[in-house]
Design a protein around this motif. Sequence first.
Motif, PDB file in Angstrom:
ATOM      1  N   ALA A  19       0.728  -1.184  -0.061  1.00 55.12           N
ATOM      2  CA  ALA A  19       0.002   0.159  -0.044  1.00 55.12           C
ATOM      3  C   ALA A  19       0.745   1.238  -0.122  1.00 55.12           C
ATOM      4  CB  ALA A  19      -1.100   0.043   1.066  1.00 55.12           C
ATOM      5  N   ALA A  48       1.646   2.322  -3.439  1.00 51.26           N
ATOM      6  CA  ALA A  48       0.768   3.166  -4.196  1.00 51.26           C
ATOM      7  C   ALA A  48       0.680   4.588  -3.786  1.00 51.26           C
ATOM      8  CB  ALA A  48      -0.486   2.318  -3.812  1.00 51.26           C
ATOM      9  N   ASP A  76      -5.923  -6.615   0.609  1.00 50.37           N
ATOM     10  CA  ASP A  76      -6.030  -5.889  -0.524  1.00 50.37           C
ATOM     11  C   ASP A  76      -5.353  -4.604  -0.498  1.00 50.37           C
ATOM     12  OD1 ASP A  76      -7.235  -4.122  -2.756  1.00 50.37           O
ATOM     13  OD2 ASP A  76      -9.457  -4.847  -2.318  1.00 50.37           O
ATOM     14  N   GLN A  94      -4.569  -2.283  -2.391  1.00 44.62           N
ATOM     15  CA  GLN A  94      -5.295  -0.819  -3.135  1.00 44.62           C
ATOM     16  C   GLN A  94      -6.296  -0.339  -2.228  1.00 44.62           C
ATOM     17  OE1 GLN A  94      -4.115   0.747  -5.800  1.00 44.62           O
ATOM     18  NE2 GLN A  94      -2.348  -0.971  -5.983  1.00 44.62           N
ATOM     19  N   ALA A  98      -4.257   1.396   0.822  1.00 41.65           N
ATOM     20  CA  ALA A  98      -3.909   2.501   0.229  1.00 41.65           C
ATOM     21  C   ALA A  98      -4.678   3.778   0.299  1.00 41.65           C
ATOM     22  CB  ALA A  98      -3.233   2.341  -1.244  1.00 41.65           C
ATOM     23  N   LYS A  99      -6.218   3.242  -0.262  1.00 42.10           N
ATOM     24  CA  LYS A  99      -7.174   4.264  -0.559  1.00 42.10           C
ATOM     25  C   LYS A  99      -7.564   4.838   0.772  1.00 42.10           C
ATOM     26  CE  LYS A  99     -11.711   4.703  -2.402  1.00 42.10           C
ATOM     27  NZ  LYS A  99     -12.832   4.007  -3.111  1.00 42.10           N
TER      28      LYS A  99
END
Length: 398
Positions: free
Chosen positions: A221, A224, A329, A331, A334-335
């Motif tokens: 993460a 990203a 997950d 991503q 990271a979000k």
Amino acid sequence: MRILLLSLQSEERDTARSRQRLLEEEQSLALVRNMRDGGRLAPLLICLKGSRLHERARALNLPLLAVGSAATGNPLTLLRLWNWQRKHKMLLIQTVGEEALPLGRRVLRMRRAGGGLLAHAFFLRAPAPEQCNGKDMTAARHILCGSEHVRSRILAAWEQAPQQPAASQTGDMLLSLPPGIRLDGFDPAPVAFHADAGKHFVFGMGESLAPRSGALLVTRAMAALWQRDDLPPWEVRMTGGGPRFREILDEAVSLGVESRLCLLGEQPEAHVLRHCHAWLAPGSSPEEGPETLWAGFAAGLPVICSQNALHLERLRGHEDAVLPVAENDPQALAKAMIEFMRNAELRQALAQRGAALGPEASLQAMAQRACSLFETWLQEAEDAGGASTPAEPDHGIS
């Protein structure tokens, strides 16, 4: 109402077992302190001589008897226990951890029929299947489970036994008792992060080097986040011991984010949290320690939490106190981290909700729930066998 609490954890070099031992010690101390300081329960703690638990219990002036590592076969220890237990008409023998199973059953066998109850407690993991099906385990009337994972492992061992469990050996005797954490030492939430102040936004994480901790997920993460040029300066600080230091560092180096990662090793999480703005609980292990999630709440920090079964169980319907992400997950993680850095209102709202849950995760709350069960068990036993004469409190065995 008398309770003999047996907690015989030995020193371990294995990191995973050491974490479990320390957790069991904390729960044992909390149980005995709660009983000593109020209510109708009079405890006696049995622990290993010279152990960390022995030293801590002695410093707190708790009623205790320290025994050698071969307690179940030591005639002097058994004689002292026999002399002590025979003074009390009804006795609850409560073990904590698998090391205490043999001595717990040994004491039960000293009791007259109907004069003793045996109960076990396993906070992080269940014993091996052969122990689950052994006489030391199956002699218990009640078994306290720190999670549904512990309960399901014990049930699975019973179901796979060569002989079917006895009629009394059912899921009804397996009761939930989530472990608590120490709340003392955690400071109030740090000064709110301001992007224009020039300081780093600091994410913290515990038990980082343990299996299935989510540490590799965090480093991915971070990769990203590294690609974004619209974020304030940030870094991740990971605490905890374990065998995965090189693996995680190599992953960070390969992704080019090692300059934003601090691997801090074993140290008090309360100290680390003073310098963090958010807490990460991204793991997927069903045997994760409670501090890995609850430390963030205790420190008044907003928490990003993976939606695994253990986390959902510990939150107990309060999922709105965290920012949830899917397991494994990077991503999604990271979000969520980006959302935290950008949204001060979200951080404040989650921090407030989490802080309100903190007392429910405390050692004191755990001990109060346990003692309520203990009183119920003993009262039911006394009602079934006749009222017992109250015993005077003591301070151990001389």
